[in-house]
Scaffold this motif. Structure first.
Motif, PDB file in Angstrom:
ATOM      1  N   PHE A   1     -82.303  35.149 -69.533  1.00  0.00           N
ATOM      2  CA  PHE A   1     -81.782  34.172 -68.576  1.00  0.00           C
ATOM      3  C   PHE A   1     -81.919  34.735 -67.162  1.00  0.00           C
ATOM      4  O   PHE A   1     -80.939  35.212 -66.580  1.00  0.00           O
ATOM      5  N   PRO A   2     -83.134  34.693 -66.591  1.00  0.00           N
ATOM      6  CA  PRO A   2     -83.378  35.323 -65.288  1.00  0.00           C
ATOM      7  C   PRO A   2     -82.513  34.766 -64.157  1.00  0.00           C
ATOM      8  O   PRO A   2     -82.239  35.489 -63.193  1.00  0.00           O
ATOM      9  N   SER A   3     -82.090  33.512 -64.249  1.00  0.00           N
ATOM     10  CA  SER A   3     -81.293  32.926 -63.173  1.00  0.00           C
ATOM     11  C   SER A   3     -79.799  33.172 -63.344  1.00  0.00           C
ATOM     12  O   SER A   3     -79.002  32.712 -62.520  1.00  0.00           O
ATOM     13  N   MET A   4     -79.416  33.903 -64.386  1.00  0.00           N
ATOM     14  CA  MET A   4     -77.993  34.192 -64.587  1.00  0.00           C
ATOM     15  C   MET A   4     -77.505  35.139 -63.488  1.00  0.00           C
ATOM     16  O   MET A   4     -78.087  36.199 -63.277  1.00  0.00           O
ATOM     17  N   PRO A   5     -76.434  34.772 -62.774  1.00  0.00           N
ATOM     18  CA  PRO A   5     -75.915  35.654 -61.726  1.00  0.00           C
ATOM     19  C   PRO A   5     -75.561  37.033 -62.283  1.00  0.00           C
ATOM     20  O   PRO A   5     -75.057  37.151 -63.405  1.00  0.00           O
ATOM     21  N   ARG A   6     -75.842  38.040 -61.479  1.00  0.00           N
ATOM     22  CA  ARG A   6     -75.618  39.415 -61.916  1.00  0.00           C
ATOM     23  C   ARG A   6     -74.206  39.675 -62.454  1.00  0.00           C
ATOM     24  O   ARG A   6     -74.058  40.343 -63.487  1.00  0.00           O
ATOM     25  N   PRO A   7     -73.134  39.161 -61.810  1.00  0.00           N
ATOM     26  CA  PRO A   7     -71.787  39.442 -62.329  1.00  0.00           C
ATOM     27  C   PRO A   7     -71.538  38.909 -63.733  1.00  0.00           C
ATOM     28  O   PRO A   7     -70.619  39.376 -64.417  1.00  0.00           O
ATOM     29  N   ASN A   8     -72.346  37.939 -64.182  1.00  0.00           N
ATOM     30  CA  ASN A   8     -72.131  37.332 -65.499  1.00  0.00           C
ATOM     31  C   ASN A   8     -72.854  38.056 -66.625  1.00  0.00           C
ATOM     32  O   ASN A   8     -72.597  37.788 -67.806  1.00  0.00           O
ATOM     33  N   LEU A   9     -73.767  38.957 -66.281  1.00  0.00           N
ATOM     34  CA  LEU A   9     -74.581  39.609 -67.303  1.00  0.00           C
ATOM     35  C   LEU A   9     -73.725  40.400 -68.289  1.00  0.00           C
ATOM     36  O   LEU A   9     -73.959  40.361 -69.506  1.00  0.00           O
ATOM     37  N   ARG A  10     -72.742  41.127 -67.782  1.00  0.00           N
ATOM     38  CA  ARG A  10     -71.906  41.951 -68.664  1.00  0.00           C
ATOM     39  C   ARG A  10     -71.078  41.077 -69.615  1.00  0.00           C
ATOM     40  O   ARG A  10     -70.726  41.508 -70.715  1.00  0.00           O
ATOM     41  N   HIS A  11     -70.757  39.847 -69.205  1.00  0.00           N
ATOM     42  CA  HIS A  11     -69.997  38.942 -70.068  1.00  0.00           C
ATOM     43  C   HIS A  11     -70.905  38.281 -71.111  1.00  0.00           C
ATOM     44  O   HIS A  11     -70.450  37.928 -72.197  1.00  0.00           O
ATOM     45  N   ALA A  12     -72.174  38.138 -70.758  1.00  0.00           N
ATOM     46  CA  ALA A  12     -73.129  37.535 -71.700  1.00  0.00           C
ATOM     47  C   ALA A  12     -73.559  38.523 -72.775  1.00  0.00           C
ATOM     48  O   ALA A  12     -73.960  38.118 -73.873  1.00  0.00           O
ATOM     49  N   GLN A  13     -73.483  39.811 -72.475  1.00  0.00           N
ATOM     50  CA  GLN A  13     -74.014  40.818 -73.398  1.00  0.00           C
ATOM     51  C   GLN A  13     -73.451  40.724 -74.816  1.00  0.00           C
ATOM     52  O   GLN A  13     -74.226  40.678 -75.782  1.00  0.00           O
ATOM     53  N   PRO A  14     -72.119  40.697 -75.016  1.00  0.00           N
ATOM     54  CA  PRO A  14     -71.624  40.652 -76.396  1.00  0.00           C
ATOM     55  C   PRO A  14     -72.056  39.398 -77.146  1.00  0.00           C
ATOM     56  O   PRO A  14     -72.321  39.458 -78.359  1.00  0.00           O
ATOM     57  N   LEU A  15     -72.171  38.280 -76.440  1.00  0.00           N
ATOM     58  CA  LEU A  15     -72.612  37.045 -77.089  1.00  0.00           C
ATOM     59  C   LEU A  15     -74.065  37.156 -77.542  1.00  0.00           C
ATOM     60  O   LEU A  15     -74.418  36.769 -78.664  1.00  0.00           O
TER      61      LEU A  15
ATOM     62  N   ALA B   1     -82.927  27.715 -77.963  1.00  0.00           N
ATOM     63  CA  ALA B   1     -82.165  26.547 -77.514  1.00  0.00           C
ATOM     64  C   ALA B   1     -80.706  26.672 -77.935  1.00  0.00           C
ATOM     65  O   ALA B   1     -79.789  26.339 -77.170  1.00  0.00           O
ATOM     66  N   GLU B   2     -80.497  27.168 -79.146  1.00  0.00           N
ATOM     67  CA  GLU B   2     -79.124  27.389 -79.623  1.00  0.00           C
ATOM     68  C   GLU B   2     -78.405  28.425 -78.777  1.00  0.00           C
ATOM     69  O   GLU B   2     -77.245  28.243 -78.377  1.00  0.00           O
ATOM     70  N   LEU B   3     -79.106  29.519 -78.452  1.00  0.00           N
ATOM     71  CA  LEU B   3     -78.515  30.553 -77.613  1.00  0.00           C
ATOM     72  C   LEU B   3     -78.235  30.020 -76.208  1.00  0.00           C
ATOM     73  O   LEU B   3     -77.191  30.324 -75.610  1.00  0.00           O
ATOM     74  N   SER B   4     -79.136  29.223 -75.683  1.00  0.00           N
ATOM     75  CA  SER B   4     -78.949  28.650 -74.349  1.00  0.00           C
ATOM     76  C   SER B   4     -77.707  27.775 -74.295  1.00  0.00           C
ATOM     77  O   SER B   4     -76.947  27.818 -73.314  1.00  0.00           O
ATOM     78  N   ARG B   5     -77.498  26.987 -75.320  1.00  0.00           N
ATOM     79  CA  ARG B   5     -76.299  26.141 -75.361  1.00  0.00           C
ATOM     80  C   ARG B   5     -75.033  26.998 -75.387  1.00  0.00           C
ATOM     81  O   ARG B   5     -74.036  26.675 -74.739  1.00  0.00           O
TER      82      ARG B   5
ATOM     83  N   GLY C   1     -72.553  26.887 -72.307  1.00  0.00           N
ATOM     84  CA  GLY C   1     -71.208  26.426 -72.629  1.00  0.00           C
ATOM     85  C   GLY C   1     -70.132  27.398 -72.186  1.00  0.00           C
ATOM     86  O   GLY C   1     -68.999  26.999 -71.892  1.00  0.00           O
ATOM     87  N   ALA C   2     -70.481  28.679 -72.116  1.00  0.00           N
ATOM     88  CA  ALA C   2     -69.526  29.699 -71.656  1.00  0.00           C
ATOM     89  C   ALA C   2     -69.473  29.788 -70.140  1.00  0.00           C
ATOM     90  O   ALA C   2     -68.719  30.603 -69.588  1.00  0.00           O
ATOM     91  N   GLY C   3     -70.259  28.957 -69.454  1.00  0.00           N
ATOM     92  CA  GLY C   3     -70.259  28.950 -67.990  1.00  0.00           C
ATOM     93  C   GLY C   3     -70.946  30.141 -67.357  1.00  0.00           C
ATOM     94  O   GLY C   3     -70.741  30.416 -66.171  1.00  0.00           O
ATOM     95  N   LEU C   4     -71.792  30.828 -68.113  1.00  0.00           N
ATOM     96  CA  LEU C   4     -72.392  32.069 -67.614  1.00  0.00           C
ATOM     97  C   LEU C   4     -73.622  31.849 -66.745  1.00  0.00           C
ATOM     98  O   LEU C   4     -74.169  32.815 -66.201  1.00  0.00           O
TER      99      LEU C   4
END
Length: 345
Positions: A290-304, A17-21, A25-28
């Motif tokens: 996060f299966p519903s995360m759009p593909r272009p956002n995956l690389r931005h989510a990785q470091p987080l 839940a913490e990770l999801s927030r 919050g980053a709009g990913l």
């Protein structure tokens, strides 16, 4: 794996839940339909150009190169169908289904509904014995228990399954088409069964008509074999690095969602070219969380997500493409060594 390695469910749901927030919050998780529109248009445009080249070239053995190019474009459309199945493109289920049916049934000849059902079961229980359909794939064995039950020719195959793995992937395209046909002729299971059946018929009629009308019969047969073999090899080589060789879970492994997804998945390092070639599947950890995360956002989510896993003591596995294949093959080789040998029944 021990409880120390995998952890237990306990009260760790709050960590996800913490990770999801953090991710939200980053709009990913925001959809990016315009970027997908550009991608779909680009791939379909390339396929159209390839069709013109195919017709202009006519009956020629150089059409084997065209077959290879079409295989790559089919795989790219399959990746887009994958994204639609996870509702990464639109929020509306219906809009995603339209994209999935076009990319899947109509263009590549794969049943979108059948594949989504199978893939969702994989996501719910990745690398979990008895639940994940991706580790119950005959004639391969992914666990010592599976290998020990094989007899005769099946046992012989399993003992050499590491060496036969990539050649076997060349048949994956044919397997997907056959499974799709079985799905649409069965009596239930598909939400859009009439539409899926009609689109599959259109695909097959168009595909075979184009090939046999333009090429000689021998050339047409070679075209189909090359096209489908490379299509299956490309898809299989893109999906195989994600979980093969990672821990396989059993009913006794009572993991929370966060650890179940991270510990059974493997990321593949690379730049934007690799992102495009693998359809974003190289960010497998982020995709599974996060299966519903759009593909272009995956690389931005990785470091987080990688930092979050480090801070919470969760093993985050990432390697190169070659090493990922090597690890998967090493696992198949180790499992195959336990297959029954003649005289040991």
């Amino acid at each position: 794996m021990s409880d120390t390695d995998l952890g237990t469910r306990s009260d760790r749901g709050s960590e996800y839940a913490e990770l999801s927030r953090l991710i939200r919050g980053a709009g990913l998780l925001d959809r990016q339909p315009r970027r997908y529109a550009v991608r779909v248009t680009l791939v379909l445009g390339c396929l159209g150009v390839m069709a013109v080249v195919f017709v202009r070239l006519g009956p020629s053995w150089w059409q084997t190169a065209t077959a290879a190019g079409v295989a790559v474009l089919f795989a790219q459309l399959a990746f887009l169908g994958h994204d639609a199945g996870h509702r990464q493109i639109f929020r509306s289920r219906r809009a995603n289904d339209v994209v999935g049916l076009v990319c899947g049934n109509l263009v590549t000849g794969i049943s979108y509904g059948w594949w989504v059902d199978k893939h969702n079961r994989h996501h719910a229980h990745p690398n979990t014995e008895g639940h994940d359909p991706d580790i119950a794939v005959a004639p391969l064995s992914f666990t010592p228990g599976q290998a020990a039950t094989q007899r005769g020719l099946r046992a012989l195959f399993v003992r050499h399954q590491a060496a036969l793995f990539f050649p076997l992937l060349m048949m994956e395209g044919l397997h997907l088409h056959a499974a799709s046909v079985r799905a649409v002729v069965s009596r239930g299971g598909l939400r859009h069964r009439p539409a899926e059946a009609a689109l599959l018929v259109l695909h097959n009629v168009g595909y075979f008509a184009a090939v046999f009308l333009v090429l000689t019969v021998p050339q047409a047969i070679v075209f189909i074999l090359v096209n489908q073999a490379l299509f299956g090899l490309y898809l299989g080589s893109s999906f195989a690095p994600n979980h093969k060789g990672m821990p396989i879970l059993t009913e006794a492994d009572d993991l929370d969602y966060l650890r179940r997804q991270v510990l059974t998945s493997r990321n593949v390092r690379g730049g934007r070219l690799l992102d495009a070639l693998l359809g974003g599947l190289n960010y497998q950890i982020e995709h599974h969380l996060f299966p519903s995360m759009p593909r272009p956002n995956l690389r931005h989510a990785q470091p987080l997500i990688r930092q979050f896993c480090t801070e919470h003591g969760i093993s985050y596995h990432e390697t190169t493409l070659i090493q990922s294949w090597a690890q998967g093959l090493a696992h198949l080789r180790a499992v195959g060594a336990g297959a029954t040998r003649p005289g040991n029944d």
